[in-house]
Design a protein around this motif. Structure first.
Motif, PDB file in Angstrom:
ATOM      1  N   ALA A  69       3.316   5.834  -5.796  1.00 47.22           N
ATOM      2  CA  ALA A  69       3.192   5.843  -7.251  1.00 47.22           C
ATOM      3  C   ALA A  69       2.011   6.684  -7.724  1.00 47.22           C
ATOM      4  O   ALA A  69       2.102   7.368  -8.754  1.00 47.22           O
ATOM      5  CB  ALA A  69       3.059   4.412  -7.776  1.00 47.22           C
ATOM      6  N   LEU A  70       0.898   6.641  -6.979  1.00 50.49           N
ATOM      7  CA  LEU A  70      -0.343   7.274  -7.453  1.00 50.49           C
ATOM      8  C   LEU A  70      -0.557   8.676  -6.891  1.00 50.49           C
ATOM      9  O   LEU A  70      -1.066   9.553  -7.595  1.00 50.49           O
ATOM     10  CB  LEU A  70      -1.539   6.380  -7.099  1.00 50.49           C
ATOM     11  CG  LEU A  70      -1.525   4.968  -7.710  1.00 50.49           C
ATOM     12  CD1 LEU A  70      -2.730   4.176  -7.240  1.00 50.49           C
ATOM     13  CD2 LEU A  70      -1.505   5.043  -9.233  1.00 50.49           C
ATOM     14  N   LEU A  85       0.803  -1.218   0.000  1.00 50.09           N
ATOM     15  CA  LEU A  85       0.000   0.000   0.000  1.00 50.09           C
ATOM     16  C   LEU A  85       0.845   1.281   0.000  1.00 50.09           C
ATOM     17  O   LEU A  85       0.557   2.211  -0.778  1.00 50.09           O
ATOM     18  CB  LEU A  85      -0.952  -0.021   1.201  1.00 50.09           C
ATOM     19  CG  LEU A  85      -2.224   0.822   1.085  1.00 50.09           C
ATOM     20  CD1 LEU A  85      -2.961   0.518  -0.210  1.00 50.09           C
ATOM     21  CD2 LEU A  85      -3.145   0.562   2.274  1.00 50.09           C
ATOM     22  N   PRO A  86       1.909   1.388   0.822  1.00 55.18           N
ATOM     23  CA  PRO A  86       2.733   2.610   0.755  1.00 55.18           C
ATOM     24  C   PRO A  86       3.357   2.816  -0.629  1.00 55.18           C
ATOM     25  O   PRO A  86       3.478   3.957  -1.085  1.00 55.18           O
ATOM     26  CB  PRO A  86       3.812   2.356   1.822  1.00 55.18           C
ATOM     27  CG  PRO A  86       3.195   1.401   2.783  1.00 55.18           C
ATOM     28  CD  PRO A  86       2.334   0.517   1.944  1.00 55.18           C
ATOM     29  N   GLN A  87       3.725   1.713  -1.303  1.00 53.15           N
ATOM     30  CA  GLN A  87       4.282   1.838  -2.649  1.00 53.15           C
ATOM     31  C   GLN A  87       3.218   2.363  -3.612  1.00 53.15           C
ATOM     32  O   GLN A  87       3.521   3.175  -4.498  1.00 53.15           O
ATOM     33  CB  GLN A  87       4.803   0.489  -3.122  1.00 53.15           C
ATOM     34  CG  GLN A  87       5.863  -0.129  -2.215  1.00 53.15           C
ATOM     35  CD  GLN A  87       6.227  -1.541  -2.649  1.00 53.15           C
ATOM     36  OE1 GLN A  87       6.236  -1.871  -3.828  1.00 53.15           O
ATOM     37  NE2 GLN A  87       6.525  -2.399  -1.685  1.00 53.15           N
ATOM     38  N   ALA A  88       1.977   1.885  -3.438  1.00 53.81           N
ATOM     39  CA  ALA A  88       0.890   2.369  -4.297  1.00 53.81           C
ATOM     40  C   ALA A  88       0.654   3.857  -4.073  1.00 53.81           C
ATOM     41  O   ALA A  88       0.456   4.623  -5.029  1.00 53.81           O
ATOM     42  CB  ALA A  88      -0.385   1.577  -4.014  1.00 53.81           C
ATOM     43  N   ASP A 103       0.667  18.564  -2.236  1.00 50.15           N
ATOM     44  CA  ASP A 103      -0.322  19.613  -2.491  1.00 50.15           C
ATOM     45  C   ASP A 103      -1.665  19.030  -2.934  1.00 50.15           C
ATOM     46  O   ASP A 103      -2.715  19.631  -2.707  1.00 50.15           O
ATOM     47  CB  ASP A 103       0.199  20.565  -3.570  1.00 50.15           C
ATOM     48  CG  ASP A 103       1.413  21.348  -3.084  1.00 50.15           C
ATOM     49  OD1 ASP A 103       1.510  21.561  -1.855  1.00 50.15           O
ATOM     50  OD2 ASP A 103       2.264  21.723  -3.911  1.00 50.15           O
ATOM     51  N   GLU A 104      -1.657  17.864  -3.548  1.00 52.22           N
ATOM     52  CA  GLU A 104      -2.878  17.253  -4.070  1.00 52.22           C
ATOM     53  C   GLU A 104      -3.710  16.595  -2.970  1.00 52.22           C
ATOM     54  O   GLU A 104      -4.939  16.526  -3.072  1.00 52.22           O
ATOM     55  CB  GLU A 104      -2.508  16.220  -5.133  1.00 52.22           C
ATOM     56  CG  GLU A 104      -3.686  15.643  -5.887  1.00 52.22           C
ATOM     57  CD  GLU A 104      -3.254  14.673  -6.963  1.00 52.22           C
ATOM     58  OE1 GLU A 104      -4.007  14.491  -7.939  1.00 52.22           O
ATOM     59  OE2 GLU A 104      -2.161  14.079  -6.834  1.00 52.22           O
ATOM     60  N   GLU A 146      -9.065   6.343  -7.556  1.00 50.08           N
ATOM     61  CA  GLU A 146      -9.791   5.701  -8.660  1.00 50.08           C
ATOM     62  C   GLU A 146      -9.650   6.474  -9.967  1.00 50.08           C
ATOM     63  O   GLU A 146      -9.852   5.915 -11.043  1.00 50.08           O
ATOM     64  CB  GLU A 146     -11.266   5.551  -8.297  1.00 50.08           C
ATOM     65  CG  GLU A 146     -11.519   4.536  -7.194  1.00 50.08           C
ATOM     66  CD  GLU A 146     -12.998   4.323  -6.927  1.00 50.08           C
ATOM     67  OE1 GLU A 146     -13.575   3.392  -7.511  1.00 50.08           O
ATOM     68  OE2 GLU A 146     -13.565   5.104  -6.140  1.00 50.08           O
ATOM     69  N   THR A 147      -9.317   7.751  -9.889  1.00 50.04           N
ATOM     70  CA  THR A 147      -9.195   8.567 -11.106  1.00 50.04           C
ATOM     71  C   THR A 147      -7.807   8.473 -11.730  1.00 50.04           C
ATOM     72  O   THR A 147      -7.599   8.974 -12.836  1.00 50.04           O
ATOM     73  CB  THR A 147      -9.493  10.040 -10.787  1.00 50.04           C
ATOM     74  OG1 THR A 147      -8.490  10.553  -9.874  1.00 50.04           O
ATOM     75  CG2 THR A 147     -10.868  10.184 -10.151  1.00 50.04           C
ATOM     76  N   LYS A 148      -6.866   7.850 -11.042  1.00 47.97           N
ATOM     77  CA  LYS A 148      -5.500   7.798 -11.537  1.00 47.97           C
ATOM     78  C   LYS A 148      -5.374   6.773 -12.671  1.00 47.97           C
ATOM     79  O   LYS A 148      -5.973   5.693 -12.611  1.00 47.97           O
ATOM     80  CB  LYS A 148      -4.525   7.447 -10.414  1.00 47.97           C
ATOM     81  CG  LYS A 148      -4.491   8.476  -9.293  1.00 47.97           C
ATOM     82  CD  LYS A 148      -3.984   9.815  -9.805  1.00 47.97           C
ATOM     83  CE  LYS A 148      -3.937  10.853  -8.701  1.00 47.97           C
ATOM     84  NZ  LYS A 148      -3.416  12.149  -9.185  1.00 47.97           N
TER      85      LYS A 148
END
Length: 700
Positions: free
Chosen positions: A230-231, A224-227, A236-237, A251-253
């Motif tokens: 990556a995503l 999960l931390p890797q995800a 800022d986002e 889900e939008t990635k």
């Protein structure tokens, strides 16, 4: 004689399961209502029954006993329900039995299956005197023995199950068939029954399933931390997003399905997904669990901390750049108190700040050296009136330092006095020996760039023919051992390096040689002080002495070094060229001492079969033990020795420059950011461009 009991229409057996349901079971009555009896089990319930008086029960049992005693048949009193027994009832029952002659008592529990067999075996022994007498065991002792027996059987059975059942998808019907012939299975079923055996099997399978699920969960949580990295790597986002909103963002990635899988049924650990070993993507509903939310918060905190640490690095660098206390060469220990504060220590370790400080020091030192070289060029008139060999006297050096001392660019290297003095000496050497190699701007020399640019365009025929010859790494290299005691070797090595170019090159008869120095001042039998190493093959040795003790050290070290190579195949150290030099002691004006040391040196040189050089005259060079003329003399001798041993290959001389069609003179400043390619490439790209037959590195 047999006792006959008569009871018309009496069932042959009776079970509590039949109460109220007698018609549902097979009706089997005693023949003619008669039954032969050999003995009696007189049962007494010692539990606390509802609406029942134990004393009344005991009176009934006493009357019943009186009737049974008339038959002269063996009687055993059986205390039932001892697992719920009342201590007074048990005591009163034993008192009753003691009041009767030879009446034995067995404490039992049908529910716990304790002493049931003992009650019947005791009665059988009374009926058949030929049998061994049964030992009466109290209820609690029998319960303990039985518990131990069951526990041992259970351990063996569980071991059997764990050995056979490795997969949580196994079924009882399949496994029980496999275990049917195993004594561990048979013993446990005999003691506890099939249902309990099945229950333990189901518990084991459940445990295997939970362990399997937990392994998968840990794998997903580790991914999960890797995800997240990556995503959603941008703070800022997601800085102000909750975990629920972050799920929608994920889900939008574009790469969402690379990391996650959305299951039709949830939760994931209750679906067949747990057995889908080929799909290692993270079930998206895992994000709704507390550990996943904690990992998201940890990801947020990590990004915030990284930003804060980056801010701390920038703030620290700004502190270094703006602080007037940070000067070239200032040690970290002195600078720390001026630039560090509590916030810095809170976010980064001191080692990180030390690394940043070291890089900053390197930058400002390089800048200070460049500015100091500019200063030396500005004061070029200071270096005009020097001796022919370009060696300033101590007095002249003092004058130079006095004139430059008021300049800020001179003061900037206050903590690097040795390097500042070396720069002055190199500058003097450049003034009197101006070549590309001795130029302070050698790394960015325009002449070198032009030669490299032209040579990179083609390979000359002469170079192609001599390529293998010129590739010999030993052609232009001199490896020199400097042997001395009490700092003599290190001091001379530093003085020689001051005469070299920035890349440790030395000019001999107009040609550049790579000079590698190995100063030795300790026991030469130790590996750290060895003349020869896997990466250093000496071509000669310079032996220094300034006293009787230092001369003895030189002789002893040479003899030890030669002894160490006797009998070895690589015994070239025995014939290593040696040069013995007497070094003046600073301020020593005693002629007798000097004369004595010269005589001793000449004797030792004759013994060692080496060259002896007269000592440097006083005041010949500021801060130097040996003048440049002697150094050149030693190096020339080494070159002659190398040539005699075929260690240096002679190269064909370059022909004089032939007539050319066009001569181009360019005036460019070394170090100018303007690229020389912009000037030459239009010429070099011409279709009429070809190599010059003269072989010059800068002619086409």
């Amino acid at each position: 004689a047999a006792t006959k009991l008569a009871s018309a229409e009496k069932l042959m057996y009776f079970c509590t399961d039949q109460l109220g349901l007698e018609q549902d079971f097979e009706q089997k009555q005693m023949p003619d209502g008669k039954l032969l009896v050999d003995g009696f089990l007189l049962c007494v319930d010692v539990s606390r029954g509802m609406n029942r008086n134990f004393d009344d029960q005991l009176k009934f049992v006493s009357n019943l006993y009186n009737q049974l005693a008339k038959t002269k048949k063996p009687i055993v009193v059986v205390l039932t329900k001892c697992d719920e027994g009342v201590e007074r009832y048990i005591r009163d029952a034993h008192t009753f039995a003691l009041s009767k002659k030879n009446l034995q008592v067995v404490e039992t529990s049908a529910r716990s299956n304790v002493n049931i067999d003992l009650a019947f075996s005791t009665l059988v022994q009374l009926i058949d005197k030929s049998r061994g007498k049964a030992k009466i065991i109290p209820y609690f002792e029998a319960l303990k023995q039985q518990s131990q027996q069951i526990a041992a059987a259970k351990d063996k059975y569980e071991w059997l199950v764990s050995r056979i059942v490795k997969n949580h998808n196994e079924t009882w019907s399949n496994v029980s068939r496999k275990m049917q012939s195993s004594p561990e299975y048979q013993d446990y079923v005999y003691l506890e029954g099939t249902q309990k055996a099945k229950k333990l099997f189901l518990q084991h399978v459940h445990r295997l399933k939970q362990e399997h699920i937990e392994r998968r969960r840990k794998m997903y949580l580790a991914m999960l931390p890797q995800a997240f990295e990556a995503l959603i790597p941008d703070l800022d986002e997601i800085d102000h997003l909750s975990c629920v909103k972050a799920e929608k963002l994920l889900e939008t990635k574009p790469d969402f399905l690379k990391w996650f899988v959305v299951l039709e049924e949830t939760p994931w650990d209750a679906t067949s997904h747990i057995d889908n070993m080929e799909n290692e993507r993270i079930p998206f509903d895992l994000m709704e669990t507390q550990p996943a939310k904690q990992l998201y918060e940890a990801h947020l905190e990590k990004l915030r901390n990284e930003r804060k640490r980056a801010e701390m690095r920038r703030a620290f660098k700004e502190n270094l750049e703006t602080s007037p206390f940070i000067t070239p060469g200032k040690p970290w220990e002195e600078a720390r108190s001026f630039i560090m504060n509590e916030d810095f220590y809170m976010w980064l370790e001191e080692s990180i700040y030390m690394d940043i400080y070291s890089k900053h020091q390197k930058q400002i030192i390089e800048k200070a050296k460049e500015e100091f070289q500019e200063l030396l060029l500005e004061y070029s008139e200071l270096f005009y009136e020097l001796e022919l060999d370009a060696k300033p006297s101590k007095e002249k050096m003092g004058v130079i330092q006095d004139v430059l001392g008021e300049e800020q660019r001179f003061k900037a290297l206050q903590k690097l006095q040795a390097e500042r003095d070396a720069l002055i000496l190199k500058h003097i050497h450049f003034v009197y020996h101006p070549t590309k190699e001795t130029c302070p701007s050698c790394p960015v020399c325009v002449d070198s760039k032009i030669e490299h640019l032209i040579n990179s365009r083609f390979i000359r025929p002469s170079e192609r023919n001599q390529k293998n010859l010129l590739s010999d790494s030993n052609i232009d290299r001199i490896n020199l051992v400097i042997l001395g005691k009490d700092g003599l070797a290190r001091e001379l090595a530093n003085e020689i390096r001051a005469l070299c170019t920035n890349d440790d090159k030395y000019v001999i008869e107009g040609k550049m040689y790579e000079l590698s120095l190995r100063p030795i001042e300790g026991n030469v039998r130790l590996p750290v002080n060895s003349f020869q190493t896997p990466t250093f093959q000496p071509h000669g040795c310079l032996c220094l002495y300034n006293s009787k003790e230092s001369l003895s050290y030189v002789v002893e070290s040479i003899e030890k070094s030669r002894e160490s190579t006797i009998g070895r195949r690589d015994n070239h150290l025995v014939h290593l060229p040696l040069t013995l030099i007497l070094v003046n002691k600073r301020g020593d004006t005693s002629g007798e001492t000097l004369h004595s040391l010269v005589q001793q040196g000449q004797q030792i040189a004759s013994k060692l079969q080496c060259v002896f050089l007269d000592p440097a005259s006083a005041g010949i060079g500021y801060g130097r033990n040996i003048n440049e003329k002697q150094i050149s003399q030693v190096l020339k001798g080494l070159l002659d020795s190398k040539r005699n041993l075929n260690l240096v290959s002679s190269t064909s001389s370059i022909k004089d420059l032939a007539d050319v069609d066009l001569r181009i003179v360019m005036c460019l400043m070394c170090g100018d950011p303007f690229n020389v390619d912009n000037i030459l490439l239009p010429i070099l790209q011409s279709h009429t461009y070809r190599p010059s037959p003269c072989g010059s590195s800068s002619s086409v």
